[in-house]
Design a protein around this motif. Structure first.
Motif, mmCIF file in Angstrom:
data_model
loop_
_atom_site.group_PDB
_atom_site.id
_atom_site.type_symbol
_atom_site.label_atom_id
_atom_site.label_comp_id
_atom_site.label_asym_id
_atom_site.label_seq_id
_atom_site.Cartn_x
_atom_site.Cartn_y
_atom_site.Cartn_z
ATOM 1 N N ILE A 97 81.834 -32.835 36.347
ATOM 2 C CA ILE A 97 80.722 -33.735 35.575
ATOM 3 C C ILE A 97 80.396 -35.006 35.922
ATOM 4 O O ILE A 97 79.541 -35.619 36.136
ATOM 5 N N ASP A 98 81.708 -35.696 35.980
ATOM 6 C CA ASP A 98 81.466 -36.941 36.541
ATOM 7 C C ASP A 98 80.617 -37.331 37.909
ATOM 8 O O ASP A 98 79.868 -38.415 37.901
ATOM 9 N N THR A 99 80.613 -36.591 38.913
ATOM 10 C CA THR A 99 79.867 -36.748 39.958
ATOM 11 C C THR A 99 78.511 -36.464 39.923
ATOM 12 O O THR A 99 77.755 -36.904 40.248
ATOM 13 N N VAL A 100 78.029 -35.770 38.966
ATOM 14 C CA VAL A 100 76.878 -35.477 38.379
ATOM 15 C C VAL A 100 76.132 -36.840 37.542
ATOM 16 O O VAL A 100 75.107 -37.298 37.878
ATOM 17 N N ASN A 101 77.034 -37.156 36.809
ATOM 18 C CA ASN A 101 76.862 -38.496 36.120
ATOM 19 C C ASN A 101 76.380 -39.630 36.982
ATOM 20 O O ASN A 101 75.402 -40.425 36.821
ATOM 21 N N HIS A 102 77.244 -39.836 37.942
ATOM 22 C CA HIS A 102 77.291 -40.862 38.972
ATOM 23 C C HIS A 102 75.936 -40.601 39.873
ATOM 24 O O HIS A 102 75.266 -41.367 40.143
ATOM 25 N N LEU A 103 75.554 -39.438 39.957
ATOM 26 C CA LEU A 103 74.504 -39.067 41.069
ATOM 27 C C LEU A 103 73.157 -39.380 40.339
ATOM 28 O O LEU A 103 72.442 -39.974 40.909
ATOM 29 N N GLU A 104 73.255 -38.973 38.900
ATOM 30 C CA GLU A 104 71.868 -39.576 38.234
ATOM 31 C C GLU A 104 71.518 -41.040 38.304
ATOM 32 O O GLU A 104 70.542 -41.435 38.215
ATOM 33 N N SER A 105 72.720 -41.744 38.018
ATOM 34 C CA SER A 105 72.741 -43.088 37.870
ATOM 35 C C SER A 105 72.536 -43.647 39.243
ATOM 36 O O SER A 105 71.582 -44.463 39.397
ATOM 37 N N ASP A 106 72.817 -43.049 40.486
ATOM 38 C CA ASP A 106 72.653 -43.667 41.663
ATOM 39 C C ASP A 106 70.961 -43.345 42.275
ATOM 40 O O ASP A 106 70.565 -44.037 42.837
#
Length: 157
Positions: A97-106
């Motif tokens: 989940i954390d990598t999806v959160n970062h991806l959305e933010s990036d």
């Protein structure tokens, strides 16, 4: 033009489903290799995370949100037989989940500017980060199918 937000929603839904599978499966099920295969459920999930990070971030010249050790454990060509250490289930759950959160933010921050194109094994060339996101969703769907096949086989044993 692709809708990156929608692609992220698909990725999050897929990852949430995999997280639920991890939370309802025991350690033995996650790590057991079904007969006739060379990987297990945890490898399949870690591989999805690693591929998405490599295709989105590494090819964009950006740092990945996974460690080098994590990447080595789950990159193409690796397998549980090549692991130097057993992966931490909680780390895999977190990164799902954390990598999806970062991806959305990036994506929102327009962080992806450069991209090194590459060809997928199925013969398509990925030319930019938006296409890499679409390819990641396709790739994860393939591996999700394998994961649920593994689960079915292991629960029969």
């Amino acid at each position: 033009m692709i809708n990156e937000r929608f692609e992220c929603e698909i990725l999050r839904a897929s990852r949430t489903r995999l997280l639920q599978l991890m939370e309802t499966s025991n350690y033995e099920t996650l790590f057991k290799i079904p007969e006739g295969f060379n990987n297990n459920i945890i490898w399949q999930i870690g591989h999805c995370i690693t591929s998405q990070q490599r295709h989105m971030y590494m090819r964009s010249g950006l740092p990945m949100y996974i460690s080098k050790e994590f990447m080595e454990s789950f990159k193409i060509g690796s397998s549980p037989g090549s692991w130097k250490i057993t992966p931490d289930v909680n780390e895999v759950k977190h990164l799902l989940i954390d990598t999806v959160n970062h991806l959305e933010s990036d994506l929102e921050s327009k962080l992806f500017v450069n991209y090194e194109p590459f060809e997928l094994p199925i013969g398509f060339q990925v030319k930019n980060h938006a296409q890499a996101l679409q390819a990641a969703n396709y790739h994860e769907a393939e591996h999700s199918g394998k994961i649920f096949t593994y689960l079915k086989l292991l629960l029969k044993e």
